[in-house]
Write a protein that holds these residues in place. Structure first.
Motif, mmCIF file in Angstrom:
data_model
loop_
_atom_site.group_PDB
_atom_site.id
_atom_site.type_symbol
_atom_site.label_atom_id
_atom_site.label_comp_id
_atom_site.label_asym_id
_atom_site.label_seq_id
_atom_site.Cartn_x
_atom_site.Cartn_y
_atom_site.Cartn_z
ATOM 1 N N GLN A 7 1.111 -1.281 -0.550
ATOM 2 C CA GLN A 7 -0.316 0.588 0.019
ATOM 3 C C GLN A 7 1.018 1.780 0.193
ATOM 4 O OE1 GLN A 7 -3.743 -0.210 -0.350
ATOM 5 N NE2 GLN A 7 -2.543 -1.710 -0.600
ATOM 6 N N PRO A 8 1.885 1.611 0.613
ATOM 7 C CA PRO A 8 2.293 2.482 0.493
ATOM 8 C C PRO A 8 3.393 2.514 -0.953
ATOM 9 C CG PRO A 8 3.113 1.365 2.715
ATOM 10 C CD PRO A 8 2.525 0.680 1.658
ATOM 11 N N SER A 9 3.383 2.176 -1.171
ATOM 12 C CA SER A 9 3.809 2.709 -2.859
ATOM 13 C C SER A 9 4.113 1.243 -3.742
ATOM 14 C CB SER A 9 4.969 3.629 -2.743
ATOM 15 O OG SER A 9 6.873 2.550 -2.326
ATOM 16 N N MET A 10 4.497 1.366 -5.163
ATOM 17 C CA MET A 10 4.948 0.301 -6.073
ATOM 18 C C MET A 10 6.766 -0.140 -5.028
ATOM 19 S SD MET A 10 6.876 -0.707 -9.295
ATOM 20 C CE MET A 10 7.601 0.266 -8.963
ATOM 21 N N MET A 11 6.738 -1.379 -5.653
ATOM 22 C CA MET A 11 7.593 -2.089 -5.302
ATOM 23 C C MET A 11 8.238 -2.659 -6.115
ATOM 24 S SD MET A 11 8.691 -4.627 -1.357
ATOM 25 C CE MET A 11 7.145 -4.091 -0.857
ATOM 26 N N HIS A 12 9.129 -2.768 -6.838
ATOM 27 C CA HIS A 12 9.885 -3.055 -8.406
ATOM 28 C C HIS A 12 10.714 -4.530 -7.758
ATOM 29 C CE1 HIS A 12 11.087 -3.484 -12.262
ATOM 30 N NE2 HIS A 12 12.194 -3.615 -11.733
ATOM 31 N N ALA A 13 11.167 -4.622 -6.707
ATOM 32 C CA ALA A 13 12.095 -5.443 -6.137
ATOM 33 C C ALA A 13 11.538 -7.371 -6.312
ATOM 34 C CB ALA A 13 13.147 -6.033 -5.164
ATOM 35 N N LYS A 14 11.802 -7.975 -6.576
ATOM 36 C CA LYS A 14 11.264 -9.309 -6.439
ATOM 37 C C LYS A 14 12.253 -10.646 -5.032
ATOM 38 C CE LYS A 14 10.121 -8.756 -10.761
ATOM 39 N NZ LYS A 14 10.894 -6.650 -11.258
ATOM 40 N N THR A 15 11.253 -10.559 -4.276
ATOM 41 C CA THR A 15 12.125 -11.478 -3.291
ATOM 42 C C THR A 15 11.602 -13.330 -3.138
ATOM 43 O OG1 THR A 15 10.486 -9.977 -1.967
ATOM 44 C CG2 THR A 15 12.430 -8.964 -2.476
ATOM 45 N N SER A 74 -8.937 -10.774 -11.518
ATOM 46 C CA SER A 74 -8.856 -10.407 -13.152
ATOM 47 C C SER A 74 -10.107 -9.161 -13.834
ATOM 48 C CB SER A 74 -10.327 -11.271 -13.449
ATOM 49 O OG SER A 74 -11.167 -11.192 -12.616
ATOM 50 N N ARG A 75 -10.755 -8.428 -13.101
ATOM 51 C CA ARG A 75 -11.396 -7.142 -13.043
ATOM 52 C C ARG A 75 -10.279 -5.929 -13.761
ATOM 53 N NH1 ARG A 75 -14.849 -8.452 -8.957
ATOM 54 N NH2 ARG A 75 -13.952 -6.619 -7.679
ATOM 55 N N ARG A 76 -9.206 -5.981 -13.160
ATOM 56 C CA ARG A 76 -7.965 -5.530 -13.386
ATOM 57 C C ARG A 76 -7.722 -4.298 -14.656
ATOM 58 N NH1 ARG A 76 -4.099 -3.785 -8.537
ATOM 59 N NH2 ARG A 76 -5.522 -3.728 -7.002
ATOM 60 N N ASP A 77 -7.196 -2.708 -14.857
ATOM 61 C CA ASP A 77 -7.071 -2.671 -16.379
ATOM 62 C C ASP A 77 -5.368 -2.106 -16.543
ATOM 63 O OD1 ASP A 77 -6.593 -1.006 -18.185
ATOM 64 O OD2 ASP A 77 -8.209 -1.198 -18.982
ATOM 65 N N PRO A 78 -4.324 -2.745 -16.859
ATOM 66 C CA PRO A 78 -3.564 -2.620 -16.257
ATOM 67 C C PRO A 78 -2.621 -0.525 -16.995
ATOM 68 C CG PRO A 78 -3.176 -4.272 -17.575
ATOM 69 C CD PRO A 78 -4.374 -4.105 -16.665
ATOM 70 N N VAL A 82 -1.478 2.081 -13.801
ATOM 71 C CA VAL A 82 -0.804 2.994 -14.704
ATOM 72 C C VAL A 82 -1.073 4.226 -14.335
ATOM 73 C CG1 VAL A 82 1.366 3.928 -15.793
ATOM 74 C CG2 VAL A 82 1.112 0.885 -15.091
ATOM 75 N N ALA A 83 -2.543 4.576 -14.588
ATOM 76 C CA ALA A 83 -2.882 6.442 -15.128
ATOM 77 C C ALA A 83 -2.715 6.171 -13.738
ATOM 78 C CB ALA A 83 -3.533 6.436 -15.973
ATOM 79 N N ARG A 84 -3.937 5.923 -13.245
ATOM 80 C CA ARG A 84 -4.251 5.866 -11.314
ATOM 81 C C ARG A 84 -3.122 6.785 -10.608
ATOM 82 N NH1 ARG A 84 -6.268 1.538 -9.429
ATOM 83 N NH2 ARG A 84 -3.903 1.062 -8.744
ATOM 84 N N ASP A 85 -1.954 5.509 -10.454
ATOM 85 C CA ASP A 85 -0.746 5.586 -9.758
ATOM 86 C C ASP A 85 -0.468 7.273 -10.708
ATOM 87 O OD1 ASP A 85 -1.179 2.860 -9.122
ATOM 88 O OD2 ASP A 85 -0.639 2.072 -9.924
ATOM 89 N N ALA A 86 0.117 7.377 -12.046
ATOM 90 C CA ALA A 86 0.568 8.040 -11.987
ATOM 91 C C ALA A 86 0.327 9.559 -11.547
ATOM 92 C CB ALA A 86 0.884 8.287 -13.919
ATOM 93 N N ALA A 87 -1.121 10.204 -12.017
ATOM 94 C CA ALA A 87 -2.012 10.929 -10.998
ATOM 95 C C ALA A 87 -1.776 11.510 -9.441
ATOM 96 C CB ALA A 87 -3.591 10.551 -12.243
ATOM 97 N N SER A 88 -1.691 9.667 -9.279
ATOM 98 C CA SER A 88 -1.970 10.510 -7.539
ATOM 99 C C SER A 88 -0.582 11.080 -7.367
ATOM 100 C CB SER A 88 -1.870 8.557 -7.110
ATOM 101 O OG SER A 88 -1.713 9.208 -5.697
ATOM 102 N N LEU A 89 0.429 10.195 -7.757
ATOM 103 C CA LEU A 89 1.946 11.204 -7.456
ATOM 104 C C LEU A 89 2.215 12.229 -8.408
ATOM 105 C CD1 LEU A 89 4.272 8.095 -9.599
ATOM 106 C CD2 LEU A 89 4.242 9.056 -6.865
ATOM 107 N N PHE A 90 1.791 12.954 -9.385
ATOM 108 C CA PHE A 90 1.808 14.266 -9.851
ATOM 109 C C PHE A 90 0.653 15.221 -8.990
ATOM 110 C CE2 PHE A 90 -0.422 17.789 -12.397
ATOM 111 C CZ PHE A 90 1.109 18.815 -12.989
#
Length: 94
Positions: A7-15, A74-78, A82-90
């Protein structure tokens, strides 16, 4: 399989943590492009001490994550995500 969204942000690392001793941490995706063409990397170790540290870190991350059901996934649209996350950061930068 269970899916969690941090929830706090996007995490790119794979573990990966296997059997309380084998650890893999990095940016490599499990696909031919990442293995053959991209310059990504991961650290792989057989270390119970590192595995214990990673387990504690993963549990703390899960406490700050939301479980996503298969139906939600299954309902998600990538593109929309991405657009929602970018707008949130902006919005945060303003």
């Amino acid at each position: 399989m269970r899916i969690y969204e941090y929830q706090p942000s996007m995490m790119h690392a794979k573990t990966v943590l296997v059997d309380d001793r084998w650890v893999a941490i990095g940016s490599t995706n499990m696909d031919p492009l990442s293995f053959d063409r991209l310059e990504e990397g991961s650290v792989v170790a057989d270390s119970p001490a590192l595995a214990g540290h990673l387990e504690r870190t993963l549990r703390a991350d899960l406490a700050r994550s939301k479980e996503i059901t298969r139906e939600e996934w299954s309902r998600r649209d990538p593109v929309v995500d991405v657009a929602r996350d970018a707008a949130s950061l902006f919005d945060e930068w303003l």
